[in-house]
Design a protein around this motif. Sequence first.
Motif, PDB file in Angstrom:
ATOM      1  N   GLY A  81      34.221 -38.850  21.265  1.00 20.11           N
ATOM      2  CA  GLY A  81      34.868 -39.741  20.320  1.00 20.11           C
ATOM      3  C   GLY A  81      36.271 -40.107  20.750  1.00 20.11           C
ATOM      4  O   GLY A  81      36.707 -41.250  20.613  1.00 20.11           O
ATOM      5  N   CYS A  82      36.986 -39.146  21.303  1.00 16.49           N
ATOM      6  CA  CYS A  82      38.373 -39.357  21.731  1.00 16.49           C
ATOM      7  C   CYS A  82      38.451 -40.286  22.944  1.00 16.49           C
ATOM      8  O   CYS A  82      39.326 -41.135  23.018  1.00 16.49           O
ATOM      9  CB  CYS A  82      38.994 -38.007  22.044  1.00 16.49           C
ATOM     10  N   THR A  83      37.527 -40.115  23.869  1.00 20.67           N
ATOM     11  CA  THR A  83      37.581 -40.917  25.100  1.00 20.67           C
ATOM     12  C   THR A  83      36.843 -42.251  24.976  1.00 20.67           C
ATOM     13  O   THR A  83      36.969 -43.092  25.851  1.00 20.67           O
ATOM     14  CB  THR A  83      36.973 -40.146  26.284  1.00 20.67           C
ATOM     15  N   GLY A  84      36.060 -42.401  23.914  1.00 22.55           N
ATOM     16  CA  GLY A  84      35.331 -43.642  23.753  1.00 22.55           C
ATOM     17  C   GLY A  84      34.110 -43.734  24.651  1.00 22.55           C
ATOM     18  O   GLY A  84      33.687 -44.809  25.038  1.00 22.55           O
ATOM     19  N   SER A  85      33.537 -42.573  24.998  1.00 25.04           N
ATOM     20  CA  SER A  85      32.335 -42.580  25.829  1.00 25.04           C
ATOM     21  C   SER A  85      31.238 -43.399  25.167  1.00 25.04           C
ATOM     22  O   SER A  85      31.142 -43.426  23.945  1.00 25.04           O
ATOM     23  CB  SER A  85      31.835 -41.151  26.051  1.00 25.04           C
ATOM     24  N   PRO A  86      30.413 -44.051  25.952  1.00 24.91           N
ATOM     25  CA  PRO A  86      29.353 -44.870  25.376  1.00 24.91           C
ATOM     26  C   PRO A  86      28.382 -44.048  24.550  1.00 24.91           C
ATOM     27  O   PRO A  86      28.121 -42.890  24.859  1.00 24.91           O
ATOM     28  CB  PRO A  86      28.637 -45.460  26.584  1.00 24.91           C
ATOM     29  N   LEU A  87      27.882 -44.662  23.493  1.00 26.57           N
ATOM     30  CA  LEU A  87      26.842 -44.032  22.682  1.00 26.57           C
ATOM     31  C   LEU A  87      25.535 -44.080  23.450  1.00 26.57           C
ATOM     32  O   LEU A  87      25.244 -45.037  24.136  1.00 26.57           O
ATOM     33  CB  LEU A  87      26.675 -44.772  21.357  1.00 26.57           C
TER      34      LEU A  87
END
Length: 88
Positions: A81-87
Amino acid sequence: MGAGPAGLMPARLLRLAPPNCSTPAPAPVCAASRQAERFSHDMTALLHRAPGATAIDDRLRLARPDRIAATRSAAAGLAEGCTGSPLE
């Protein structure tokens, strides 16, 4: 529109696309925007006492950092969530 438990927004509102996704936009853009909103909501709920929170709400909120530190899946979820990794 009322708040949910502990004064937080109902989960159904978190699933709605943000206003910038009401116009045609690539699905990954909308998904990333919703992920960022969910992360922001989660961090706010983690770091701030909700108005009208009960003693059990406070205990649950204060126990969450311990869970994040103790379980790999919770830590990974926070990092994604913090790094914005892809779902996926």
